[in-house]
Scaffold this motif. Structure first.
Motif, PDB file in Angstrom:
ATOM      1  N   UNK A   1      -3.168 -10.054  -3.458  1.00 11.10           N
ATOM      2  CA  UNK A   1      -2.586  -8.416  -3.375  1.00 11.10           C
ATOM      3  C   UNK A   1      -1.338  -8.980  -3.397  1.00 11.10           C
ATOM      4  N   UNK A   2      -0.883 -10.118  -3.697  1.00 13.04           N
ATOM      5  CA  UNK A   2       0.289 -10.756  -4.262  1.00 13.04           C
ATOM      6  C   UNK A   2       0.877 -10.482  -5.569  1.00 13.04           C
ATOM      7  N   UNK A   3      -1.108 -11.063  -6.407  1.00 14.50           N
ATOM      8  CA  UNK A   3      -0.432 -10.822  -7.994  1.00 14.50           C
ATOM      9  C   UNK A   3      -0.729  -9.170  -8.125  1.00 14.50           C
ATOM     10  N   UNK A   4      -1.111  -8.679  -7.290  1.00  8.73           N
ATOM     11  CA  UNK A   4      -0.987  -6.997  -7.670  1.00  8.73           C
ATOM     12  C   UNK A   4       0.416  -6.141  -7.466  1.00  8.73           C
ATOM     13  N   UNK A   5       0.770  -6.073  -6.317  1.00 12.89           N
ATOM     14  CA  UNK A   5       2.372  -6.299  -5.972  1.00 12.89           C
ATOM     15  C   UNK A   5       3.431  -7.108  -7.182  1.00 12.89           C
ATOM     16  N   UNK A   6       3.228  -7.833  -7.606  1.00 12.15           N
ATOM     17  CA  UNK A   6       3.831  -8.505  -8.911  1.00 12.15           C
ATOM     18  C   UNK A   6       3.056  -7.598 -10.104  1.00 12.15           C
ATOM     19  N   UNK A   7       2.363  -7.493 -10.378  1.00  6.00           N
ATOM     20  CA  UNK A   7       1.992  -6.874 -12.110  1.00  6.00           C
ATOM     21  C   UNK A   7       1.904  -4.499 -11.126  1.00  6.00           C
ATOM     22  N   UNK A   8       2.772  -5.100 -10.295  1.00  9.94           N
ATOM     23  CA  UNK A   8       3.552  -2.957 -10.314  1.00  9.94           C
ATOM     24  C   UNK A   8       2.295  -1.993 -10.251  1.00  9.94           C
ATOM     25  N   UNK A   9       0.991  -2.504  -9.805  1.00  8.55           N
ATOM     26  CA  UNK A   9      -0.413  -1.692 -10.193  1.00  8.55           C
ATOM     27  C   UNK A   9      -0.988  -1.702 -10.881  1.00  8.55           C
ATOM     28  N   UNK A  10      -1.227  -3.112 -11.458  1.00  8.68           N
ATOM     29  CA  UNK A  10      -2.267  -3.359 -12.702  1.00  8.68           C
ATOM     30  C   UNK A  10      -3.872  -2.788 -11.828  1.00  8.68           C
ATOM     31  N   UNK A  11      -4.284  -2.265 -12.381  1.00  9.00           N
ATOM     32  CA  UNK A  11      -6.330  -2.743 -11.882  1.00  9.00           C
ATOM     33  C   UNK A  11      -6.349  -3.851 -11.584  1.00  9.00           C
ATOM     34  N   UNK A  12      -7.080  -4.068 -10.545  1.00 10.38           N
ATOM     35  CA  UNK A  12      -7.311  -5.040  -9.632  1.00 10.38           C
ATOM     36  C   UNK A  12      -9.477  -5.435 -10.430  1.00 10.38           C
ATOM     37  N   UNK A  13      -9.773  -5.927 -11.101  1.00  8.53           N
ATOM     38  CA  UNK A  13     -11.057  -6.374 -11.155  1.00  8.53           C
ATOM     39  C   UNK A  13     -11.329  -7.861 -10.660  1.00  8.53           C
TER      40      UNK A  13
ATOM     41  N   UNK B   1      -1.169   5.170  -4.747  1.00  8.99           N
ATOM     42  CA  UNK B   1      -2.503   5.851  -5.417  1.00  8.99           C
ATOM     43  C   UNK B   1      -3.642   5.925  -4.737  1.00  8.99           C
ATOM     44  N   UNK B   2      -4.050   4.773  -3.874  1.00 11.02           N
ATOM     45  CA  UNK B   2      -5.084   4.045  -2.992  1.00 11.02           C
ATOM     46  C   UNK B   2      -5.521   4.298  -1.552  1.00 11.02           C
ATOM     47  N   UNK B   3      -4.499   4.969  -0.867  1.00 12.14           N
ATOM     48  CA  UNK B   3      -3.903   5.563   0.392  1.00 12.14           C
ATOM     49  C   UNK B   3      -4.827   6.931  -0.001  1.00 12.14           C
ATOM     50  N   UNK B   4      -4.584   7.331  -0.464  1.00  8.39           N
ATOM     51  CA  UNK B   4      -4.798   9.131  -0.580  1.00  8.39           C
ATOM     52  C   UNK B   4      -6.781   8.862  -1.445  1.00  8.39           C
ATOM     53  N   UNK B   5      -6.957   7.858  -2.055  1.00 12.70           N
ATOM     54  CA  UNK B   5      -8.479   8.295  -2.425  1.00 12.70           C
ATOM     55  C   UNK B   5      -9.082   7.060  -1.753  1.00 12.70           C
ATOM     56  N   UNK B   6      -9.013   6.112  -0.816  1.00 13.80           N
ATOM     57  CA  UNK B   6      -9.873   5.242  -0.036  1.00 13.80           C
ATOM     58  C   UNK B   6      -8.724   4.633   0.565  1.00 13.80           C
TER      59      UNK B   6
ATOM     60  N   UNK C   1       6.134   9.684  -7.021  1.00 11.46           N
ATOM     61  CA  UNK C   1       6.605  10.066  -7.534  1.00 11.46           C
ATOM     62  C   UNK C   1       8.093   9.667  -7.741  1.00 11.46           C
ATOM     63  N   UNK C   2       8.128   8.641  -6.404  1.00  8.41           N
ATOM     64  CA  UNK C   2       9.717   8.239  -7.349  1.00  8.41           C
ATOM     65  C   UNK C   2       9.475   6.392  -8.585  1.00  8.41           C
ATOM     66  N   UNK C   3       7.875   5.929  -8.313  1.00  8.01           N
ATOM     67  CA  UNK C   3       8.031   5.492  -9.012  1.00  8.01           C
ATOM     68  C   UNK C   3       7.213   5.955 -10.687  1.00  8.01           C
ATOM     69  N   UNK C   4       7.568   6.321 -10.529  1.00  7.63           N
ATOM     70  CA  UNK C   4       6.653   7.670 -12.028  1.00  7.63           C
ATOM     71  C   UNK C   4       8.358   7.952 -13.253  1.00  7.63           C
ATOM     72  N   UNK C   5       9.175   8.169 -12.073  1.00  8.75           N
ATOM     73  CA  UNK C   5      10.094   8.460 -12.003  1.00  8.75           C
ATOM     74  C   UNK C   5      11.152   7.100 -12.617  1.00  8.75           C
ATOM     75  N   UNK C   6      11.086   5.992 -11.494  1.00  5.34           N
ATOM     76  CA  UNK C   6      11.693   5.054 -12.192  1.00  5.34           C
ATOM     77  C   UNK C   6      11.189   4.311 -13.262  1.00  5.34           C
ATOM     78  N   UNK C   7       9.956   4.667 -13.245  1.00  5.17           N
ATOM     79  CA  UNK C   7       8.642   3.357 -14.833  1.00  5.17           C
ATOM     80  C   UNK C   7       9.545   4.853 -15.956  1.00  5.17           C
ATOM     81  N   UNK C   8       9.617   5.904 -15.853  1.00  2.24           N
ATOM     82  CA  UNK C   8       9.998   6.408 -17.250  1.00  2.24           C
ATOM     83  C   UNK C   8      11.675   6.075 -17.438  1.00  2.24           C
TER      84      UNK C   8
END
Length: 211
Positions: free
Chosen positions: A6-18, A87-92, A137-144
């Motif tokens: 959980x901590x690693x995924x948060x630091x990587x800003x949403x990178x897929x976890x395998x 995104x996960x809370x919308x689908x899972x 939307x906030x995160x996408x705008x900030x990344x853009x």
């Protein structure tokens, strides 16, 4: 292990976890993790439920709509702290113990509201969906903005463009809807307005001094 992921995924800003990535992180083989996890989906479920423990679910004597608004604000803050979560809370949707405690707390806020049970569940689910969409939307705008190096510098140009479009007379209904509008406020103010409008539409108007 779940806390580390959980901590690693948060630091990587949403990178897929395998499973393979988790195994490398904890110094184990991927195959060995399947002794503890049935699948990647189970790992994600555990991660979502772990983060759900961050909610402050203490009882409150405030009106139902204020209690729900406060839960929604907490959810937004958590999604910013764990960018992979929105995104996960919308689908899972999670059914883990912490997630169920959150759901129970939200339903307790609606206990005295004259609304069928299924409608209460839908109200809480829509709160989550709106919050998730807003944060994405906030995160996408900030990344853009970060990628382009523009920061907030593009905002004035957008306002200028919109002003020119509206003054053309080609969009009278849009111009009427935006009459008297000011430049957008802070994101938290906009979020409060969006959630307040939703709750009012759901039959739970929020007092104007709920900030």
């Amino acid at each position: 292990m779940v806390a580390w992921v959980t901590a690693a995924a948060s630091r990587s800003l949403g990178a897929a976890v395998s499973i393979r990535g988790v195994a490398a992180g904890v110094g184990a083989g991927a195959a060995s993790l399947y002794r503890y996890l049935k699948s990647h989906d189970e790992l994600v479920e555990l991660m979502v439920d772990t983060v759900s423990a961050e909610y402050d679910l203490d009882p409150s004597g405030e009106p139902p709509q204020i209690q729900l608004l406060n839960l929604a604000r907490q959810g937004r803050a958590m999604m910013h702290g764990h960018p992979w979560l929105a995104p996960l809370l919308l689908t899972r949707p999670s059914m883990g113990p912490n997630s169920l405690r959150y759901l129970g707390r939200a339903l307790s806020a609606l206990q005295a509201v004259d609304m069928p049970g299924p409608a209460k569940l839908q109200t809480v689910a829509m709160m989550t969906a709106i919050t998730s969409a807003f944060v994405q939307n906030e995160l996408a705008a900030a990344a853009s903005a970060a990628a382009s190096g523009t920061g907030d510098g593009a905002a004035p140009a957008r306002f200028q463009y919109l002003s020119e479009v509206l003054s053309s007379g080609d969009y009278p209904l849009l111009a009427g809807a935006l009459t008297g509008q000011h430049e957008p406020g802070r994101p938290e103010e906009i979020f409060t307005s969006v959630m307040t409008n939703y709750l009012a539409g759901a039959g739970l108007p929020v007092a104007a001094d709920s900030d």
